[in-house]
Write an enzyme that holds these catalytic residues in place. Structure first.
Site, mmCIF file in Angstrom:
data_model
loop_
_atom_site.group_PDB
_atom_site.id
_atom_site.type_symbol
_atom_site.label_atom_id
_atom_site.label_comp_id
_atom_site.label_asym_id
_atom_site.label_seq_id
_atom_site.Cartn_x
_atom_site.Cartn_y
_atom_site.Cartn_z
ATOM 1 N N ARG A 47 0.867 -1.173 0.000
ATOM 2 C CA ARG A 47 0.000 0.000 0.000
ATOM 3 C C ARG A 47 0.903 1.222 0.000
ATOM 4 N NH1 ARG A 47 -4.897 -1.055 -1.704
ATOM 5 N NH2 ARG A 47 -5.827 -2.787 -0.622
ATOM 6 N N GLY A 48 0.658 2.100 -0.955
ATOM 7 C CA GLY A 48 1.490 3.290 -1.028
ATOM 8 C C GLY A 48 2.865 2.944 -1.559
ATOM 9 N N GLY A 72 -5.438 -3.039 -9.169
ATOM 10 C CA GLY A 72 -6.749 -2.411 -9.201
ATOM 11 C C GLY A 72 -6.676 -0.920 -9.427
ATOM 12 N N ASN A 73 -7.719 -0.252 -8.989
ATOM 13 C CA ASN A 73 -7.877 1.177 -9.213
ATOM 14 C C ASN A 73 -6.693 1.988 -8.678
ATOM 15 O OD1 ASN A 73 -9.442 3.378 -10.161
ATOM 16 N ND2 ASN A 73 -10.051 3.811 -8.050
ATOM 17 N N THR A 102 -7.848 -7.442 -9.946
ATOM 18 C CA THR A 102 -8.328 -7.003 -8.643
ATOM 19 C C THR A 102 -9.425 -7.915 -8.135
ATOM 20 O OG1 THR A 102 -9.465 -5.217 -7.479
ATOM 21 C CG2 THR A 102 -9.860 -5.357 -9.818
ATOM 22 N N ASP A 104 -11.487 -6.741 -5.945
ATOM 23 C CA ASP A 104 -12.552 -5.783 -5.636
ATOM 24 C C ASP A 104 -13.433 -5.469 -6.836
ATOM 25 O OD1 ASP A 104 -11.351 -5.548 -3.143
ATOM 26 O OD2 ASP A 104 -10.106 -3.881 -3.807
#
Length: 150
Positions: A47-48, A72-73, A102, A104
């Site tokens: 993440r990040g 993903g997005n 993804t 999601d």
């Protein structure tokens, strides 16, 4: 036409894509030949990440001229920033390719991605196994006249 001499994968995404501690793996044919048979991520996720200019510096220093991002997005938004806001601004020639993956299903204009189907299939398998085990337990209790208390 470009010729690909080798492909590298960054462990944990852009989170470890900078500096001397860049944990990258050479993605040989042997390493990736059966990757489609397992769910999840071959390289891990993060993440990040580091500062975008540091990512582009690292790509320039290592002679990386193509960047493939799978995700993903958020992943694709990050790739867009790397390309438009940093590579283009600095005149660094890097082709960026986004591959939607993804669980999601959160990428605009995409009906399905291959990560989503895997997640749904695994969830269905877990639910089916739980149902079967429950039925076995109920049958066992009926056979031995156990009282089920909810």
């Amino acid at each position: 036409m470009s010729r690909v001499l080798c492909a590298w994968g960054s462990d944990r995404g852009t989170g470890r894509f900078v500096g001397t501690f860049c944990l990258c793996e050479l993605l040989t044919r042997k390493v990736v030949q059966n990757v489609h048979l397992s769910g999840g991520s071959l390289l891990g996720v993060s993440r990040g990440g580091p500062i975008i200019s540091e990512i582009v510096d690292n790509m320039k220093e290592r002679g990386i001229n193509m960047l493939f991002v799978l995700g993903g997005n958020g992943t694709h938004a990050g790739a867009n920033v790397i390309h438009k806001e940093e590579c283009c601004r600095r005149g660094v020639k890097v082709d960026v390719v986004g591959v939607p993956k993804t669980i999601d299903n959160d990428i605009l204009l995409m009906d399905k991605t291959f990560g989503f189907d895997t997640a749904v299939e695994e969830a269905q398998r877990a639910i089916n196994l739980a149902y079967i085990k429950l039925q076995i337990f109920i049958t066992f209790c009926d056979l031995f006249d156990f009282i089920l208390i909810a």
